[in-house]
Scaffold this motif. Structure first.
Motif, short mmCIF file in Angstrom:
data_model
loop_
_atom_site.label_atom_id
_atom_site.label_comp_id
_atom_site.label_asym_id
_atom_site.label_seq_id
_atom_site.Cartn_x
_atom_site.Cartn_y
_atom_site.Cartn_z
N LEU A 84 12.96 -64.59 -111.46
CA LEU A 84 11.87 -65.45 -111.91
C LEU A 84 12.41 -66.82 -112.34
O LEU A 84 11.84 -67.87 -112.00
CB LEU A 84 11.10 -64.79 -113.06
CG LEU A 84 9.97 -65.60 -113.69
CD1 LEU A 84 8.96 -66.05 -112.65
CD2 LEU A 84 9.27 -64.81 -114.80
N ARG A 85 13.53 -66.82 -113.03
CA ARG A 85 14.10 -68.11 -113.46
C ARG A 85 14.51 -68.94 -112.25
O ARG A 85 14.34 -70.16 -112.23
CB ARG A 85 15.29 -67.87 -114.39
CG ARG A 85 14.85 -67.50 -115.82
CD ARG A 85 16.03 -67.32 -116.73
NE ARG A 85 16.63 -66.00 -116.58
CZ ARG A 85 17.93 -65.75 -116.71
NH1 ARG A 85 18.78 -66.74 -116.96
NH2 ARG A 85 18.40 -64.53 -116.58
N GLU A 86 15.03 -68.26 -111.23
CA GLU A 86 15.39 -68.98 -110.00
C GLU A 86 14.14 -69.57 -109.34
O GLU A 86 14.15 -70.70 -108.87
CB GLU A 86 16.11 -68.04 -109.03
CG GLU A 86 17.56 -67.82 -109.40
CD GLU A 86 18.22 -66.67 -108.65
OE1 GLU A 86 19.42 -66.48 -108.83
OE2 GLU A 86 17.52 -65.95 -107.90
N ALA A 87 13.07 -68.77 -109.33
CA ALA A 87 11.82 -69.25 -108.71
C ALA A 87 11.25 -70.44 -109.49
O ALA A 87 10.75 -71.40 -108.90
CB ALA A 87 10.80 -68.11 -108.65
N ILE A 88 11.35 -70.37 -110.83
CA ILE A 88 10.85 -71.48 -111.66
C ILE A 88 11.67 -72.74 -111.37
O ILE A 88 11.13 -73.83 -111.19
CB ILE A 88 10.94 -71.11 -113.16
CG1 ILE A 88 9.92 -70.03 -113.50
CG2 ILE A 88 10.73 -72.35 -114.05
CD1 ILE A 88 10.11 -69.38 -114.87
#
Lengths: 403, 166
Positions: A84-88
């Protein structure tokens, strides 16, 4: 045991004495006061809600349900799932040209509200002055006070389209000033800032060595222009704590999914508070948020188009019934002036509710500069908006006849 | 197929949601002159893109219920005309609400509406089956409609949000 009213009253008084003065002295939210009033009435059309009228897109809900079926129910890392952090990180880079390292510059939080609280608690020393352009979202000032800071309002004006100006900012700065909280697109005014608007603000921020908490929760809801993140202004990246979330763009208010991005040192400090208070954001919400970022842009665009249509309807509607209203370029609020009626915001909103059965929030709930205005959310159906405008029109007519 | 302008697509989307919206309301929602909207609608009507302005009715809400059947029909195509002639013969009956040429196990899907089961059964046995090129029919009655034309029939339109919120 029978407890009479006097005894109850005494108990309440004595319990109050246990409370931390910082918390006890915070006045109740103007929105909450109005909520209690509105909640007791029937057949109301409400323009009072600060949340999308769409349900979270089905594929997002389904991704969450499916993950629960597979038993995805454990803690995630404190900062949130790395996917999720990568996607953000990727999303922020592609949409707003700001680059944050998913490893040490992003925390997934319980809504944007937790992110703001974390940022303030990580930054404030007792007595620090926190600069807040007003009218603004109701939480900034109380959270500042709870953290031991001193909120300092900066009034913004309808004639400037409620934009913050460098002069107004500079006028409020003292040696104790430490943090500037920005919220553009703005709740409640719908004001936005362009790249050119930001440049002089950035100069003042640099000159006075301020840290900026930039609440960009409405970044996706802009009309006829692209959102410009304060972090994207040259030299501002390391000075900015960028706060955002999924509530408004993806109609996910109840999920409480937000995130915060900042310099690794600030993030490390915030992570300490986050890990000892909430441990991590709920995993099911994180799964849903990941799906929203990966596959939800089409749905988001459709929702934004729909808000844009209703924005035109409400602004045109206010003009037609004789209320001045600047054209909001972001979020989903119109902020018409009711000065011409001679009533105060509180009076107008209360009478509108009781006599015309339309709930809207008095501008004073959002701090200085809100007097004389009304916050009307247009996140409601075209039919409801049309009816609400008819009712407000009839109410204005009645007011005119009275005077 | 004709490519539509962005304005026409927006007009269609908004009328598809609610066909009663006036050109004035549409012009406000889309942000263009009312005349342009009127012109777009006139062209869409002339081109038969907008065929009709109808209400989506949930007939199960009223007492006078109708019976709807979806009939799978296998036919022998006619030399030179294929399925066209036979489809026309079928869709001209007023009881027939829609006719689709299908791929798969049968050729035509025919939607028939009647006041009761017997009326539909009579149509199948007296009108549809006797047609020369009809090889077989399989009648499926609709028991309940949950969703039609993208509209969910269940009463779920309620706004459950708080009256006032941040």
């Amino acid at each position: 045991m029978i407890v009479n009213e006097d005894t109850k009253q005494q108990q309440v008084k004595s319990m109050n004495s246990y409370l931390a003065p910082l918390v006890r002295d915070i006045p109740p939210s103007g929105i909450r006061k109005f909520f209690d009033l509105a909640n007791g009435s029937k057949d109301i059309i409400t323009l009072g809600v600060g949340e999308p009228d769409f349900t979270t897109p089905w594929h997002v809900r389904e991704a969450c349900v499916y993950s629960l079926e597979r038993g995805v129910t454990a803690y995630t890392s404190n900062a949130g799932m790395i996917e999720l952090r990568e996607a953000i990180s990727q999303y922020l880079h592609e949409s707003f040209e700001v680059g944050y390292d998913p490893q040490n510059q992003i925390i997934v939080t319980v809504g944007g509200s937790e992110a703001i609280d974390l940022a303030l608690r990580a930054l404030i020393e007792p007595g620090d002055e926190i600069l807040i352009p007003e009218p603004c979202y109701v939480s900034y000032s109380p959270i500042t006070s709870i953290g031991g800071g001193v909120p300092v309002g900066i009034e913004t004006y309808a004639e400037d389209n409620f934009k913050l100006t460098a002069e107004a900012l500079e006028a409020q700065i003292t040696p104790k000033s430490k943090v500037l909280i920005l919220c553009y697109p703005s709740n409640p005014t719908g004001a936005t800032m362009t790249y050119e608007d930001w440049l002089p603000i950035a100069k003042v921020v640099e000159k006075h060595d301020l840290i900026v908490i930039s609440d960009e929760i409405y970044a996706e809801l802009t009309y006829n222009q692209k959102h410009v993140s304060f972090a994207a202004i040259p030299g501002m990246m390391d000075r900015t704590v960028l706060v955002s979330g999924f509530s408004k763009a993806f109609a996910m208010t109840g999920w409480r999914m937000g995130y915060v991005c900042a310099h690794p040192d600030i993030i490390a400090a915030m992570l300490k508070i986050h890990q000892y208070t909430v441990m991590c954001a709920p995993v099911m919400g994180q799964v849903a948020a990941l799906e929203a970022l990966k596959n939800g842009m089409g749905e988001k665009d459709r929702m934004v188009e729909s808000y844009n249509q209703r924005r035109r309807l409400i602004v045109q509607g206010f003009q037609d019934i004789g209320l001045q209203c600047h054209e909001p370029q972001g979020a989903f609020y119109a902020f018409p002036s009711i000065v011409s009626t001679g009533l105060s915001s509180d009076e107008f909103a209360q009478r509108l509710l009781l006599e015309a059965k339309v709930a809207a929030v008095p501008g004073t709930a959002f701090g200085a500069g809100g007097e004389g205005f009304l916050r009307c959310s247009y996140a409601t159906s075209v039919a409801q908006l049309t009816e609400a405008l008819d009712r407000i029109g009839a109410f204005l007519h009645k007011l005119k006849q009275e005077s | 197929m004709k490519e539509l302008t962005e304005l026409k697509l927006k007009v269609l989307d908004l009328l598809n949601e609610d066909a009663r919206r006036s050109p004035q309301l549409l012009s406000t929602l889309i942000g263009v002159e009312e005349e342009a909207v009127k012109e777009a609608i006139a062209e869409l009507e002339a081109d038969h893109v907008i065929v009709k302005y109808a209400a989506v009715v949930n007939w199960s809400k009223i007492e006078e219920e109708t019976v709807t059947a979806l009939i799978e029909v296998q036919i022998t195509p006619e030399r030179g005309r294929g399925f066209e002639g036979i489809a026309e013969r079928i869709y001209l009956y007023p009881q027939v609400k829609s006719v689709y040429l299908m791929s798969g196990a049968y050729d035509l899907l025919v939607e028939v509406e009647g006041r009761n089961l017997r009326e539909v059964a009579n149509f199948v046995s007296e009108k549809l089956s006797p047609i020369d090129s009809v090889l077989s029919t399989k009648t499926n009655f609709i028991l309940k409609k949950y969703k039609q034309d993208g509209i969910i029939f269940e009463d779920r339109e309620e706004d459950n949000r708080l009256m006032v919120s941040p």
